[in-house]
Design an enzyme around this catalytic site. Structure first.
Site: not given
Length: 305
Positions: A35, A62, A73, A160, A164, A190, A192, A243, A247
């Site tokens: 990202q 998203s 992305w 979120k 984000f 966030p 998610d 995060d 992620w």
């Protein structure tokens, strides 16, 4: 629904992230987070301001993706290397709308997402300032930015997609006009799919046995949000940077059995963290399964909003 935080696991994870440290997390972002690479590519193509704006608007839509976030992305980057990211909010929203129509990842609830982009334009003043001075807005007036976006969409600043969107604007800026600076520590994580999964698989958040832990935690995000903020304060790593670690590896405990997930996480993190720390992260984030061994999972990347 009864959800609770394990104080013991909170301490263990605080110690783990303290040992990792902020510098290693920043390096991991540079090396492992696509990202960051994709948002930076767009910002370098059109400038830090327009790149941050298009990244932010894209992040706002998203959710409920029909592909992995990494693929989404990449699709964003490929589209905006060929199509202009305009330097004004309305033009940027129109361009992101065209991206939504062109990328199959945005097919779910596409009409709702397009209307969401239109509503976000009521935050026009702060979005224009974002284009003019992205680092000042992202790092200095982030509260005003989050509040304006949340108000435009009828949400809360901690929701979120709102937080984000700040992270993705920062990623665009990170590759251009604000390298080496961390995000503010008062912006929450966030919550998610991947954060929810790791919140459970790490033992941090407990949920009833007869429900999907990811859906349960996403339905009550404040529990996980507060727990990761506590870990952030103890470790000195802002939640939006914690995060990144989650992620990067959170797909594994959602899709694999525990032993396989640990091996996959170790392989992924070893080049950035070294053998010992990578093994520790793999072990502490996968004390139990959150996906294939426990409950059916949706093929859609995200399920909220």
């Amino acid at each position: 629904m009864e959800l609770s935080v394990s104080a013991e696991r909170e301490l263990v994870l605080s110690a783990l992230f303290s040992e990792i440290g902020a510098a290693r997390v920043m390096r991991l972002e540079d090396e492992l987070d696509p990202q960051l690479a994709f948002a930076s590519d767009v910002a370098r193509r059109w400038g830090a301001g327009p790149g941050s704006l298009c990244s932010m608007l894209t992040a706002l839509v998203s959710y409920r993706l029909a592909m992995r976030g990494e693929e989404w992305w990449r699709c964003f980057r490929d589209f905006f290397l060929e199509h202009q990211c305009p330097p004004d909010p309305r033009g940027a929203a129109a361009a992101v709308g065209e991206f939504l129509r062109s990328c199959k990842g945005g097919v779910v609830a596409r009409g709702v997402k397009l209307r969401r982009l239109e509503r976000a334009l009521s935050a026009g003043p702060v979005l224009r300032r974002l284009v003019e001075s992205p680092s000042d807005v992202i790092l200095g007036d982030h509260r005003g930015l989050l509040s304006s976006l949340a108000a435009s969409l009828g949400q809360r600043p901690e929701d979120k997609t709102i937080v984000f969107s700040l992270k993705m604007a920062y990623y665009a800026c990170r590759g251009t006009s604000c390298p080496g600076v961390m995000l503010p520590a008062d912006v929450p994580i966030p919550v998610d799919v991947r954060v929810s999964c790791v919140s459970y698989s790490s033992g941090l958040v407990d949920v009833p046995l007869d429900v999907d832990p990811v859906r349960a935690i996403m339905s009550h995000p404040g529990i996980a949000r507060h727990a990761w903020s506590t870990i952030s304060r103890a470790s000195g790593i802002p939640p939006l940077h914690i995060d990144t670690v989650i992620w990067a590896v959170g797909w594994a405990p959602r899709e694999l059995e525990v032993d396989e997930a640990r091996a996959a996480i170790h392989r992924s993190l070893e080049p950035s963290l070294g053998t010992r720390l990578a093994a520790a992260v793999a072990r502490e984030l996968t004390v139990r399964a959150c996906g294939s061994a426990r409950a059916p999972r949706s093929r859609v990347e995200d399920v909220d909003e």
